[in-house]
Structures are given as structure tokens and as C-alpha cells.
Write a protein that holds these residues in place. Structure first.
Motif, PDB file in Angstrom:
ATOM      1  N   SER A  29      54.228 -11.148  73.822  1.00  0.00           N
ATOM      2  CA  SER A  29      53.015 -10.408  74.209  1.00  0.00           C
ATOM      3  C   SER A  29      53.354  -9.056  74.826  1.00  0.00           C
TER       4      SER A  29
ATOM      5  N   THR B 209      50.304  -6.074  70.900  1.00  0.00           N
ATOM      6  CA  THR B 209      49.077  -6.056  71.696  1.00  0.00           C
ATOM      7  C   THR B 209      48.188  -7.256  71.411  1.00  0.00           C
ATOM      8  N   ASP B 210      48.198  -7.731  70.163  1.00  0.00           N
ATOM      9  CA  ASP B 210      47.401  -8.898  69.791  1.00  0.00           C
ATOM     10  C   ASP B 210      47.983  -9.535  68.533  1.00  0.00           C
ATOM     11  N   ARG B 211      47.393 -10.624  68.130  1.00  0.00           N
ATOM     12  CA  ARG B 211      47.880 -11.369  66.961  1.00  0.00           C
ATOM     13  C   ARG B 211      47.775 -10.536  65.689  1.00  0.00           C
TER      14      ARG B 211
END
Length: 191
Positions: free
Chosen positions: A44, A48-50
């Protein structure tokens, strides 16, 4: 965002393994951290995100599947012929088998792209560029057949590899090399 490129690459390679083993739904930051053998929360710090992780995993897969510099030039040295197309298709299949996790991860990402327009756009762009390059190489090298010959070979090899990696016993005793030869013989016109 963390900036250690070696760590980012290791995390992306771990994500490819997770995709291959557990599918897209199993691709979580926690699963990637565990596979990479790093402390929980590490990935993480890099993504920043999946969605960003999925996009970068796709890029990493394409990097790993790209032949080494000069390898394609060497493979294209013999005179153009249907037999050379058979050998090139076998060479490609061996490369994909050597990167089995990447190829399975690619299948998973393609399924995920059906639900994520931004990923679908990226895949369309990359795969179209790759297919256009293959068509141009085939035509420029004087191989038998036309652009549709290359498209049919692409469809056939994609399907053969999908079967080979997911249900290897489907074609009974026929091995991949034999199936490739059959496909090429039926699709590529004689020289």
C-alpha cells in the motif's frame, strides 16, 4: 509513494504469482505482501489503490513476456516458409510456458478488463500494438500469408495456450508442438 524500484518490481512479480494462483479476486495488498515476504502494508506504500496495482501488474506482465533484445531477429534468420512459422509458433509457446504465471495472470487480467473499462482500454491498446507489430513483422519478412493469416494464428495460439495451461488433458495424447504444427499447416498457405 515509496520509490524503491527493485521493491516495486518484486511486489509486482508477487502480484503476478497471486493472480496466477488465486485469480483476480485473490489479488489484495495483504496477499501480495505475504507472497513477496514483506511486512503487511508494504504494497500500500507503492500503489495508491487496487486499480493502480492491476494496471502496473499488466505493464509488468508485458515487460516479462517481451523477448530479449535480438532474440526475434535471430529467430527470423532462416528463409521465410511455413516450416519457419511452425518453429516461431513453437518458440513463442515455449516462451509463454517459461512464464506460465505471467500468462495465467494475463488471462485473469483480461477477464478483469471485461469489468473495468480503464483496464480494458489499456489492454486493447497494448494488444493491438503487439498484434500490429506481429502482422508487420510477418509481412515484412516475406512469410507466407497475409494479415488475416497472422490474426488467425493469434486466435489459434491464444486458444491452444489457454487449453494447455488450464485443461492440459483436453486434447488427449496430442502435445502442444503437434497441435501447433496442425494449426499452422491448416492456416498458413504453402510457400
Amino acid at each position: 509513494m515509496a520509490r524503491n524500484p527493485e521493491r516495486r518490481t518484486a511486489l509486482l512479480d508477487a502480484a503476478i504469482e497471486v493472480l496466477a494462483d488465486e485469480g483476480a479476486r485473490g489479488l489484495t495488498f495483504r496477499a501480495v505482501d505475504a507472497r513477496a515476504g514483506v511486512p503487511t502494508g508494504t504494497s500500500s506504500n507503492y500503489f495508491t489503490d487496487r486499480d493502480q496495482m492491476l494496471s502496473q501488474v499488466a505493464d509488468r506482465i508485458f515487460v516479462r513476456l517481451t523477448p530479449a533484445p535480438g532474440a526475434l531477429d535471430t529467430a527470423l534468420l532462416p528463409a521465410p516458409s511455413r516450416e519457419l512459422v511452425v518453429e516461431l509458433m513453437r518458440w513463442l509457446a515455449r516462451r509463454m510456458a517459461a512464464e506460465r504465471s505471467c500468462y495465467l495472470g494475463l488471462f485473469e487480467l483480461r477477464l478483469e478488463a471485461a469489468r473495468r473499462p480503464e483496464l480494458q482500454n489499456r489492454f486493447t491498446e497494448v494488444l493491438r500494438t503487439d498484434l500490429d507489430l506481429n502482422i508487420r513483422l510477418h509481412l515484412d519478412s516475406g512469410m507466407p500469408g497475409d494479415a488475416d493469416t497472422v490474426r488467425l494464428l493469434y486466435f489459434a495460439l491464444t486458444g491452444l495456450l489457454f487449453d494447455h495451461f488450464t485443461v492440459p488433458g483436453l486434447h488427449g495424447e496430442r502435445d502442444l508442438d503437434e497441435l501447433i504444427e496442425t494449426v499452422v499447416t491448416r492456416i498458413v498457405p504453402a510457400s
